[in-house]
Enzyme design. Sequence first.
Site, short mmCIF file in Angstrom:
data_model
loop_
_atom_site.label_atom_id
_atom_site.label_comp_id
_atom_site.label_asym_id
_atom_site.label_seq_id
_atom_site.Cartn_x
_atom_site.Cartn_y
_atom_site.Cartn_z
N SER A 1 0.80 -1.23 0.00
CA SER A 1 0.00 0.00 0.00
C SER A 1 0.83 1.28 0.00
CB SER A 1 -0.96 0.01 1.20
OG SER A 1 -2.04 -0.86 0.98
N LYS B 1 0.24 3.59 -2.86
CA LYS B 1 -0.88 4.53 -2.86
C LYS B 1 -0.40 5.96 -2.89
CE LYS B 1 -4.63 1.89 -0.59
NZ LYS B 1 -4.13 0.57 -0.20
N SER C 1 -5.54 3.48 4.55
CA SER C 1 -5.11 2.60 3.47
C SER C 1 -6.29 1.88 2.83
CB SER C 1 -4.10 1.56 3.99
OG SER C 1 -3.30 1.08 2.93
#
Length: 416
Positions: free
Chosen positions: A121, A124, A176
């Site tokens: 993540s 991101k 997240s």
Amino acid sequence: MFTGVVGTSGIAGAQPAPPPPTTTEAPFTTPNTDSCPFTSLPAPAIDLSEAPAPGSTAPTAVPIPESPVGGDKLGECGVVLPDGAPPLPADIAASGWVLADAETGEVLAAKDPHGRYRPASTIKMLLALVALDELDLDTEITATAEDADAEGSAVGIGKGGKYTNRQLMQGLVMASGNDAAHALARQLGGDAAAVSKMNALAADLGALDTRTATPSGLDGPGMSSSPYDLAVIFHTALQNPTFAGLIHTETVEFPGFPKDPTIPDDQDRPGFTLANDNQLLYNYDGALGGKTGFTDDARHTYVGAAERNGRKLLVTLMGGEAKPIRPWEQAARLLDYGYALPASTTVGSLTDRSTDDATPDVTRTPSAAAPGSISAAPTATDAESDTTDRILVGAVGAVVVIALVAGAVALNRRRR
């Protein structure tokens, strides 16, 4: 006075101490990457998350630049320290990491900085930068069932819920949320289009170890990044005031969503307080925030930053474990280590890519089979040759035009 049977310890009722429990788990040791095991590819996947779709093939490895981006020392695979540096702190479980000045971009220390790992993540950050560039944060969207049902971690958006892009960004960065990632990617043209834009941005930033396969960071065919690349991306993101504010936010109120009329006895979901899941923010003096990440194949990934006495540092961790201490605690130890080093310390740079001049510039050319695959742009020699050719063609064209005009004039004169 004791009564009853005296045990072997000499105390009434006492029993012998049980033997210590046995374990087959080996004691933790910091991973050794001196042999460069991840020069081209991350470690093999342990599940089917990176299996290509039926009818397609897995993309080849991201090309390796001819010269290490950021400086020659950053081409080393083991620990990279400045001359005379003290020993590293104990219990750093990450296979690769980078410690850098968050303002100047100078790298203070690193380990396997260009090793290829899965970002989970932390990628991101790229989606956030693309979204911040293209989307109006005040625009309100209605979440779909596909948004709400996105695989993996979720902030908790629901079908029919109304959210501003600012709130989706909060859910993306603070919790997240893969559901928030899906809703943002949908506005960017869908997952494939968002991935294409993320890969194009990575290439523009010089993050040449990176290929994004999903907007959320879930593992997919060809997914790759490096501790150096995450540091480059994080360094850029920290310059964006909105992103910097998002990762520094501890709590915020987040909307609920209405009941689903197709579900019997369903009820409206109230709003709630969304808390940032990055523990560095609460537990480290001067913390600016960061981003967590985890998948079964990527293991733990992490980026974090802090400011002390006017000095901002950032750290990235990849291929890590939550033992013997958690990733944010490992980051805290590396940040402490960085603050103890002189401000002039450097082993490379996140911004100076002059050592990569010998490598052709690259552009990302996404395709259905290989999102973000790389194709080389013309080299400097090719460009010079093309320029020369254009000059010659232009000159010849000019002569032809002049000749035609002259002929036309002569013909006109004869017609008079």
